[in-house]
Design an enzyme around this catalytic site. Sequence first.
Site, PDB file in Angstrom:
ATOM      1  N   ARG A  54     -51.128 -46.926 128.971  1.00 46.85           N
ATOM      2  CA  ARG A  54     -51.227 -46.877 127.510  1.00 46.85           C
ATOM      3  C   ARG A  54     -52.536 -46.186 127.175  1.00 46.85           C
ATOM      4  NH1 ARG A  54     -55.433 -48.696 128.331  1.00 46.85           N
ATOM      5  NH2 ARG A  54     -55.715 -49.123 126.142  1.00 46.85           N
ATOM      6  N   GLY A  55     -52.711 -45.913 125.885  1.00 43.86           N
ATOM      7  CA  GLY A  55     -53.922 -45.219 125.460  1.00 43.86           C
ATOM      8  C   GLY A  55     -53.619 -43.746 125.236  1.00 43.86           C
ATOM      9  N   ALA A  56     -54.266 -43.193 124.212  1.00 44.08           N
ATOM     10  CA  ALA A  56     -53.934 -41.842 123.746  1.00 44.08           C
ATOM     11  C   ALA A  56     -53.892 -40.820 124.884  1.00 44.08           C
ATOM     12  CB  ALA A  56     -54.956 -41.417 122.688  1.00 44.08           C
ATOM     13  N   GLN A 211     -55.867 -55.799 124.944  1.00 43.87           N
ATOM     14  CA  GLN A 211     -56.383 -54.678 125.732  1.00 43.87           C
ATOM     15  C   GLN A 211     -57.901 -54.739 125.870  1.00 43.87           C
ATOM     16  OE1 GLN A 211     -54.208 -54.377 123.227  1.00 43.87           O
ATOM     17  NE2 GLN A 211     -52.621 -52.877 123.666  1.00 43.87           N
ATOM     18  N   ASP A 252     -55.310 -43.331 118.203  1.00 38.26           N
ATOM     19  CA  ASP A 252     -54.039 -42.852 118.741  1.00 38.26           C
ATOM     20  C   ASP A 252     -53.568 -41.597 118.028  1.00 38.26           C
ATOM     21  OD1 ASP A 252     -54.183 -45.948 119.008  1.00 38.26           O
ATOM     22  OD2 ASP A 252     -52.865 -45.232 120.607  1.00 38.26           O
ATOM     23  N   ASN A 262     -55.154 -46.118 114.556  1.00 42.01           N
ATOM     24  CA  ASN A 262     -55.639 -46.743 115.794  1.00 42.01           C
ATOM     25  C   ASN A 262     -55.060 -48.154 115.874  1.00 42.01           C
ATOM     26  OD1 ASN A 262     -57.185 -46.667 118.213  1.00 42.01           O
ATOM     27  ND2 ASN A 262     -58.759 -47.916 117.256  1.00 42.01           N
TER      28      ASN A 262
END
Lengths: 371, 371
Positions: A54-56, A211, A252, A262
């Site tokens: 996950r994460g941009a 997270q 994001d 975000n």
Amino acid sequence: MNVDGKHYRTIWLKEDDANIVQIIDQRHLPHQFVIEDLITVNEVAAAIKEMHVRGAGLIGATAGFGMYLAALHAPQTSTEAFMAALAADGDKLIATRPTAVNLEWAVKRQTAAIAAVGGDIWVRIQTALEVAQTIADEDAEFCRRLGEHGRAIIEEISRGKGGEPVNVLTHCNAGWLAFVDYGSATAPVYAAHEHGIAVHVWVDETRPRNQGARLTAWELGQHGVPHTVIADNVGGHLMQHGLVDVVITGTDRTLYTGDVGNKIGTYLKALAAKDNDIPFYVALPSSTFDWENRDGVKEIPIEQRDATEVKYIQGLHGGEIVKVLLTPEESPAANYAFDVTPARLVTGLITERGICDASEEGVLSLYPEKQ
Amino acid sequence: MNVDGKHYRTIWLKEDDANIVQIIDQRHLPHQFVIEDLITVNEVAAAIKEMHVRGAGLIGATAGFGMYLAALHAPQTSTEAFMAALAADGDKLIATRPTAVNLEWAVKRQTAAIAAVGGDIWVRIQTALEVAQTIADEDAEFCRRLGEHGRAIIEEISRGKGGEPVNVLTHCNAGWLAFVDYGSATAPVYAAHEHGIAVHVWVDETRPRNQGARLTAWELGQHGVPHTVIADNVGGHLMQHGLVDVVITGTDRTLYTGDVGNKIGTYLKALAAKDNDIPFYVALPSSTFDWENRDGVKEIPIEQRDATEVKYIQGLHGGEIVKVLLTPEESPAANYAFDVTPARLVTGLITERGICDASEEGVLSLYPEKQ
């Protein structure tokens, strides 16, 4: 960055088998460090959707490698069949997470490059591999660079405090685990730490998926950066009492007008920063910009995830990772995954090209080619 | 209010034994409904400190009954010895939770009444019992009345929406479980519900101890009030999108100048309400007013609780209540339990005497005897 003293990226091609992509399955962190093999595009889609990654930046890089695996397994009977399969797999990847702009960006970059290259299908597959590697390398390099730009902010605050630790508050994980390396929000922190600037991070736990408590705390700890985990409710109080010097989050999807999509809850921290005159920065490599939409609250699609992510939480009990029920069994729950922080609350954007105002003018001054 | 269709208060004298006080041990909710006997003042102090009971009104009522148990067991050798033991026990109770103003208020009320009454020690003990009962009865009656005043707010919004459900957001548990009956923030909701006004409650889960997800969701569910549990991060997003009509919270201590001490995270919701022009009300019986301090951020003491409450969370797993570790074992955590919402962010205070501005002028207009 380091895990038990050994350098890792978050995604890489398996050392002795170029048909296999490897990732850290982040669902098991911080309790277990699990490496997962990805062989098919369906496995990649599941890994994105179920948040093994996950994460941009990492979603983008994973989609890039996903398109390589798609190319590897697409029918080779004709260029048309090959490209049609790639297009379908690209759509499948894009559909996994609606808010992350890097996802579509990576798929489109791959599709365009594979379409543009001449030659037989083997050349196209090689191109897909090269583009996947390039996306990952660029992501790491852009994060490294934005870390250097962001370090200047921390350094200046540090000078103002006579070298006392600079207190950075961050939300969610925009660390190296959210990218290929360094991270976005954490890159300035790691850079400051490497340069011997005393820094301490308030880590929002970031419900519902934690997270912050799981990933940011873990990666900062692995790197020896002083940090303290707090409930998401705490940041406003800390700011009222002078215990936060600067807020740095990731994003994001940030519009070129400066509106920031975000992790849910970011907007609340931005309001508190504004109310207490504390600078609120958003760090992003340019792959996270949305160059089309203008109004974040109206136009950024907000993913709603399963209510069970709110009602249950995962943790370590007796050496095992288990899920526990938090609410009455029959109570409904809602799970909005992101929110939008209007540009007016953002002090500046930290990018690989430098720092700019969170405004169309500011962003275009760094990216004039987008005018 | 009702549990499985049977009416309960949160604290009462045992039916066939006036030496025993009974409470609902709220640590086991929503998974188990446990009634606990309290016999000594040390048990009462532990019940408050370890949060078997919690919430402004209920802490006050429990302290009231605690002073009765103290009187029951104090040495009867002389009035001096008796009163000295009472004073020591009162100090012990006050020391359990620093933020809740009802605690000191109840202890002082008891001490003054017991000191004032003439006659032998048996009369003093009887007085202690009467005062304990009166504190509990008043708490219930004040909550009932403030519920009626608050209902008018919900009713007006309901008319403006043509009878569509009114969306109330609340933080923590200021429900009947936090008082003796009805609750503060929930009293207007229960009153509206009883009057057939459609209402739906967004329940902030309220980390780290999840009083919203555990207690508010449970008590609303037991009463059939529609509700949805959300992470604490979500409220701002809901407000940006018109999904919240009014915010109503409780308070652990509200200054007569209008500054509101309440569960950590309340300040963030007040900021979001302000930013989106949504009314933000605080509901409280007058026992929760602090008539001495003027500046909430500077003067309200904020309790810091054990970091394990952030690092671990309790939930149901395989039919048992277990604690799971959320963070890396070695990561530090901080646990500020309350924050202060400045009066400028509060639309109004809902009290048993009516609704007033969150200002010295507003509060004193309802309580002129405090001038």
